[in-house]
Design a protein around this motif. Structure first.
Motif, PDB file in Angstrom:
ATOM      1  N   ASP A   1      25.207  42.312  37.413  1.00 18.51           N
ATOM      2  CA  ASP A   1      26.243  43.005  38.191  1.00 18.51           C
ATOM      3  C   ASP A   1      27.368  43.557  37.322  1.00 18.51           C
ATOM      4  O   ASP A   1      28.215  44.305  37.807  1.00 18.51           O
ATOM      5  N   LEU A   2      27.376  43.221  36.035  1.00 18.28           N
ATOM      6  CA  LEU A   2      28.418  43.702  35.136  1.00 18.28           C
ATOM      7  C   LEU A   2      27.940  44.778  34.163  1.00 18.28           C
ATOM      8  O   LEU A   2      28.738  45.332  33.418  1.00 18.28           O
ATOM      9  N   ILE A   3      26.652  45.077  34.176  1.00 14.74           N
ATOM     10  CA  ILE A   3      26.100  46.094  33.278  1.00 14.74           C
ATOM     11  C   ILE A   3      26.757  47.433  33.581  1.00 14.74           C
ATOM     12  O   ILE A   3      26.839  47.856  34.736  1.00 14.74           O
ATOM     13  N   GLY A   4      27.251  48.078  32.539  1.00 16.98           N
ATOM     14  CA  GLY A   4      27.880  49.386  32.684  1.00 16.98           C
ATOM     15  C   GLY A   4      29.322  49.341  33.142  1.00 16.98           C
ATOM     16  O   GLY A   4      29.930  50.383  33.369  1.00 16.98           O
ATOM     17  N   LYS A   5      29.892  48.157  33.264  1.00 16.57           N
ATOM     18  CA  LYS A   5      31.279  48.022  33.702  1.00 16.57           C
ATOM     19  C   LYS A   5      32.142  47.514  32.551  1.00 16.57           C
ATOM     20  O   LYS A   5      31.674  46.790  31.691  1.00 16.57           O
ATOM     21  N   THR A   6      33.401  47.895  32.572  1.00 14.23           N
ATOM     22  CA  THR A   6      34.344  47.423  31.568  1.00 14.23           C
ATOM     23  C   THR A   6      35.074  46.187  32.086  1.00 14.23           C
ATOM     24  O   THR A   6      35.124  45.952  33.295  1.00 14.23           O
ATOM     25  N   ILE A   7      35.645  45.416  31.180  1.00 15.74           N
ATOM     26  CA  ILE A   7      36.415  44.233  31.574  1.00 15.74           C
ATOM     27  C   ILE A   7      37.726  44.663  32.216  1.00 15.74           C
ATOM     28  O   ILE A   7      38.135  44.138  33.249  1.00 15.74           O
ATOM     29  N   LEU A   8      38.388  45.636  31.603  1.00 16.47           N
ATOM     30  CA  LEU A   8      39.643  46.171  32.128  1.00 16.47           C
ATOM     31  C   LEU A   8      39.471  47.654  32.438  1.00 16.47           C
ATOM     32  O   LEU A   8      38.642  48.338  31.834  1.00 16.47           O
ATOM     33  N   SER A   9      40.291  48.141  33.352  1.00 18.87           N
ATOM     34  CA  SER A   9      40.309  49.578  33.637  1.00 18.87           C
ATOM     35  C   SER A   9      41.108  50.290  32.543  1.00 18.87           C
ATOM     36  O   SER A   9      41.839  49.663  31.767  1.00 18.87           O
ATOM     37  N   ALA A  10      40.996  51.596  32.524  1.00 17.83           N
ATOM     38  CA  ALA A  10      41.768  52.390  31.560  1.00 17.83           C
ATOM     39  C   ALA A  10      43.264  52.142  31.755  1.00 17.83           C
ATOM     40  O   ALA A  10      43.999  51.979  30.774  1.00 17.83           O
ATOM     41  N   GLN A  11      43.718  52.080  32.990  1.00 15.33           N
ATOM     42  CA  GLN A  11      45.139  51.859  33.240  1.00 15.33           C
ATOM     43  C   GLN A  11      45.564  50.465  32.795  1.00 15.33           C
ATOM     44  O   GLN A  11      46.649  50.282  32.247  1.00 15.33           O
TER      45      GLN A  11
END
Length: 152
Positions: A128-138
């Motif tokens: 469920d975390l593949i392709g996701k970042t830990i933090l957003s750009a903001q």
């Protein structure tokens, strides 16, 4: 009056879209001389929000590895990474942005610091975390703004 309210709503939506359009995708972040010069979110960071992300165990969890005298009331400061005292004196915001976005681009693959705005996170990632970042750009921009306030 109703038309003016509608125009304000449309203007707000356009501005929100413009801010989102300015966001850099993780794979498009440009590292130059161990720095990332452009804001990842297209805007400035909020140091108060950055402090919240820094100390949150569910977001940055930075205190797990870094001591920070500014947050002495928080528990469990780590010593794996350098203390954050004076970080704003030691690094320019562009360098801090590069380190937070993807420390492996700065320090090499041997660093244990994760890339908080990277999708290159290694093997055995939860599906469920593949392709996701830990933090957003903001959130990265917020942490950078906070770290820049830490002066000796």
């Amino acid at each position: 009056m109703k038309r003016a309210t509608g125009l304000v709503t449309v203007a707000a939506a356009l501005l929100a879209g413009a801010a989102f359009a300015g966001e850099t995708a993780p794979q498009d972040v440009k590292f130059e001389d161990l720095a990332v010069n452009a804001s990842l979110s297209g805007g400035a960071g909020d140091p108060v929000e950055g402090a919240n992300v820094f100390k949150s165990r569910k977001l940055g969890n930075c205190l797990a590895c870094h001591a920070n005298s500014d947050m002495k009331s928080e528990l469990f400061h780590g010593t794996v990474g350098p203390a954050m005292d004076g970080a704003g004196d030691r690094w320019e915001p562009a360098q801090l942005r590069a380190i937070v976005a993807d420390a492996k681009e700065v320090f090499g693959e041997q660093t244990v610091m994760p890339g908080f705005y990277s999708v290159n996170v290694g093997e055995n990632v939860r599906e469920d975390l593949i392709g996701k970042t830990i933090l957003s750009a903001q959130q990265v921009e917020d942490v950078v703004a906070y770290l820049a306030t830490l002066k000796e």
